[in-house]
Design a protein around this motif. Structure first.
Motif, mmCIF file in Angstrom:
data_model
loop_
_atom_site.group_PDB
_atom_site.id
_atom_site.type_symbol
_atom_site.label_atom_id
_atom_site.label_comp_id
_atom_site.label_asym_id
_atom_site.label_seq_id
_atom_site.Cartn_x
_atom_site.Cartn_y
_atom_site.Cartn_z
ATOM 1 N N LEU A 152 -24.994 -52.625 4.500
ATOM 2 C CA LEU A 152 -26.246 -52.821 3.724
ATOM 3 C C LEU A 152 -26.886 -54.103 3.396
ATOM 4 O O LEU A 152 -28.185 -54.064 2.850
ATOM 5 C CB LEU A 152 -25.409 -52.218 2.367
ATOM 6 C CG LEU A 152 -26.135 -52.033 1.141
ATOM 7 C CD1 LEU A 152 -27.724 -50.984 0.851
ATOM 8 C CD2 LEU A 152 -25.397 -52.173 0.134
ATOM 9 N N LEU A 153 -26.143 -54.996 3.668
ATOM 10 C CA LEU A 153 -26.140 -56.757 2.787
ATOM 11 C C LEU A 153 -27.014 -57.508 4.396
ATOM 12 O O LEU A 153 -27.666 -58.410 3.842
ATOM 13 C CB LEU A 153 -25.331 -56.827 2.257
ATOM 14 C CG LEU A 153 -25.105 -57.129 1.201
ATOM 15 C CD1 LEU A 153 -23.770 -58.132 0.709
ATOM 16 C CD2 LEU A 153 -26.066 -56.444 0.049
ATOM 17 N N GLU A 154 -27.497 -56.741 5.120
ATOM 18 C CA GLU A 154 -28.057 -57.256 6.141
ATOM 19 C C GLU A 154 -29.225 -57.898 5.940
ATOM 20 O O GLU A 154 -29.938 -57.195 4.982
ATOM 21 C CB GLU A 154 -28.320 -55.898 7.787
ATOM 22 C CG GLU A 154 -29.019 -56.873 8.450
ATOM 23 C CD GLU A 154 -28.155 -57.976 9.492
ATOM 24 O OE1 GLU A 154 -28.597 -58.552 10.250
ATOM 25 O OE2 GLU A 154 -27.271 -56.905 9.484
ATOM 26 N N GLY A 155 -29.488 -59.225 6.454
ATOM 27 C CA GLY A 155 -30.396 -59.974 6.027
ATOM 28 C C GLY A 155 -30.531 -60.177 3.992
ATOM 29 O O GLY A 155 -30.964 -60.960 4.245
ATOM 30 N N VAL A 156 -29.633 -60.605 3.635
ATOM 31 C CA VAL A 156 -29.037 -60.738 2.631
ATOM 32 C C VAL A 156 -27.869 -61.863 2.680
ATOM 33 O O VAL A 156 -28.451 -62.635 1.800
ATOM 34 C CB VAL A 156 -29.591 -59.720 1.217
ATOM 35 C CG1 VAL A 156 -28.987 -60.305 -0.252
ATOM 36 C CG2 VAL A 156 -30.764 -58.440 1.707
ATOM 37 N N SER A 161 -30.665 -67.899 -1.625
ATOM 38 C CA SER A 161 -32.056 -67.477 -2.593
ATOM 39 C C SER A 161 -32.223 -65.743 -2.297
ATOM 40 O O SER A 161 -33.101 -65.657 -3.630
ATOM 41 C CB SER A 161 -33.212 -68.128 -1.927
ATOM 42 O OG SER A 161 -33.654 -66.906 -0.713
ATOM 43 N N LEU A 162 -31.573 -65.493 -2.408
ATOM 44 C CA LEU A 162 -31.689 -63.736 -2.485
ATOM 45 C C LEU A 162 -30.571 -63.148 -3.578
ATOM 46 O O LEU A 162 -30.170 -62.065 -3.446
ATOM 47 C CB LEU A 162 -32.112 -63.041 -1.561
ATOM 48 C CG LEU A 162 -33.068 -63.410 -0.060
ATOM 49 C CD1 LEU A 162 -33.491 -62.403 1.150
ATOM 50 C CD2 LEU A 162 -34.122 -62.408 -1.124
ATOM 51 N N ASN A 163 -29.690 -63.988 -3.771
ATOM 52 C CA ASN A 163 -28.397 -64.192 -4.750
ATOM 53 C C ASN A 163 -27.732 -64.087 -5.302
ATOM 54 O O ASN A 163 -28.641 -65.435 -5.861
ATOM 55 C CB ASN A 163 -26.500 -63.908 -3.576
ATOM 56 C CG ASN A 163 -26.707 -62.810 -2.522
ATOM 57 O OD1 ASN A 163 -26.276 -62.625 -2.577
ATOM 58 N ND2 ASN A 163 -27.245 -63.597 -0.935
ATOM 59 N N GLN A 164 -27.344 -63.430 -6.534
ATOM 60 C CA GLN A 164 -26.783 -64.528 -7.647
ATOM 61 C C GLN A 164 -26.324 -65.546 -7.626
ATOM 62 O O GLN A 164 -25.350 -65.589 -6.635
ATOM 63 C CB GLN A 164 -26.792 -63.080 -8.622
ATOM 64 C CG GLN A 164 -27.917 -61.613 -8.563
ATOM 65 C CD GLN A 164 -26.992 -60.558 -10.190
ATOM 66 O OE1 GLN A 164 -26.559 -61.249 -10.813
ATOM 67 N NE2 GLN A 164 -27.687 -59.574 -9.118
ATOM 68 N N ASP A 165 -26.201 -65.540 -8.401
ATOM 69 C CA ASP A 165 -25.203 -66.815 -9.123
ATOM 70 C C ASP A 165 -23.385 -67.058 -8.048
ATOM 71 O O ASP A 165 -22.925 -67.617 -7.739
ATOM 72 C CB ASP A 165 -25.157 -67.657 -9.728
ATOM 73 C CG ASP A 165 -26.557 -68.428 -10.238
ATOM 74 O OD1 ASP A 165 -27.429 -68.674 -9.500
ATOM 75 O OD2 ASP A 165 -26.480 -68.723 -11.545
ATOM 76 N N ASP A 166 -22.915 -65.693 -8.201
ATOM 77 C CA ASP A 166 -21.493 -65.217 -7.658
ATOM 78 C C ASP A 166 -21.980 -65.324 -6.280
ATOM 79 O O ASP A 166 -20.537 -64.862 -5.544
ATOM 80 C CB ASP A 166 -21.417 -63.917 -8.658
ATOM 81 C CG ASP A 166 -22.136 -62.719 -8.065
ATOM 82 O OD1 ASP A 166 -23.050 -62.852 -7.363
ATOM 83 O OD2 ASP A 166 -21.361 -61.652 -8.737
ATOM 84 N N ALA A 172 -32.875 -59.084 -7.503
ATOM 85 C CA ALA A 172 -33.660 -57.868 -7.834
ATOM 86 C C ALA A 172 -34.658 -58.170 -6.415
ATOM 87 O O ALA A 172 -35.478 -57.307 -6.081
ATOM 88 C CB ALA A 172 -34.856 -58.020 -9.229
ATOM 89 N N GLU A 173 -35.185 -59.230 -6.279
ATOM 90 C CA GLU A 173 -35.809 -59.940 -5.077
ATOM 91 C C GLU A 173 -35.223 -59.144 -4.036
ATOM 92 O O GLU A 173 -36.209 -59.002 -3.021
ATOM 93 C CB GLU A 173 -36.743 -61.449 -4.704
ATOM 94 C CG GLU A 173 -37.934 -62.333 -6.230
ATOM 95 C CD GLU A 173 -36.220 -62.362 -7.154
ATOM 96 O OE1 GLU A 173 -36.185 -62.864 -7.923
ATOM 97 O OE2 GLU A 173 -34.739 -61.773 -6.921
ATOM 98 N N ALA A 174 -34.048 -59.126 -3.974
ATOM 99 C CA ALA A 174 -33.311 -58.737 -2.967
ATOM 100 C C ALA A 174 -33.662 -57.080 -2.516
ATOM 101 O O ALA A 174 -33.158 -56.742 -1.577
ATOM 102 C CB ALA A 174 -31.994 -59.129 -1.714
#
Length: 194
Positions: A152-156, A161-166, A172-174
């Motif tokens: 699911l998270l391919e490329g993310v 820059s595409l993930n929250q601080d955790d 949302a951008e991802a």
């Protein structure tokens, strides 16, 4: 924006997942599941998307909920996105697979097709566990002859820059990228052009 189809005759796509599908940390309407409903509408498709995802859900939690979910929503298709929390907690891969097997069987008994959405965990869990976990989704898909979204998270995943601080939950951008990852497999299952 047009309202989601409300007709009882509209085929239901049930998204059955964890925080990655529940839209943890972002406005719910920004999540990939809400974007899926929008994309279906934009293409003139009648499907109604129901999001039955819960943050923190494991495969055992999902197993306890799936029978009621398919009974109440009567989906034609179930997108199963579970397992990430099993992996993060280091739960036995065999147990996760057994739970997913039972979830898939429950869908089949309800005459609902399943698309399995795969997950991967980082290598710090050790090579044996990581390889077993990461390969388990393909094994299940092959055993049941199911369409599989490999990751699911391919490329993310791993892109700060595409993930929250955790570092775990996409921003949302991802979400459009997550939807694209699912759409590549969903579109052929719905017999529509990607």
């Amino acid at each position: 924006m047009a309202a989601a189809p409300s007709s009882n005759s509209a085929p239901v796509i049930l998204v059955f997942g964890d925080s990655l599908s529940a839209g943890y940390g972002i406005p719910r309407e920004s999540g990939w599941v809400s974007l899926l409903q929008q994309r279906l509408q934009q293409r003139g498709l009648p499907h109604r998307v129901v999001n039955a995802s819960i943050s923190g859900e494991t495969t055992s939690g999902g197993l306890s909920r799936i029978a009621e979910a398919v009974r109440s929503h009567q989906p034609s298709l179930v997108l199963v996105e579970l397992g990430a929390n099993d992996g993060l907690r280091g739960l036995p891969v065999e147990q996760m697979q057994q739970n997913l097997n039972k979830i898939i069987a429950t869908n089949e008994a309800a005459k609902a097709r399943t698309i399995l959405i795969g997950m991967m965990i980082p290598p710090n869990y050790g090579p044996r566990y990581t390889q077993s976990f990461n390969g388990s989704f393909r094994e299940l898909a092959e055993a049941h002859k199911l369409p599989l979204v490999p990751f699911l998270l391919e490329g993310v995943a791993g892109n700060a820059s595409l993930n929250q601080d955790d570092g775990l939950h996409p921003r949302a951008e991802a979400q459009e990228r997550l939807l694209d990852n699912v759409w590549k497999v969903l579109a052929p299952a719905l017999k529509i052009a990607p």
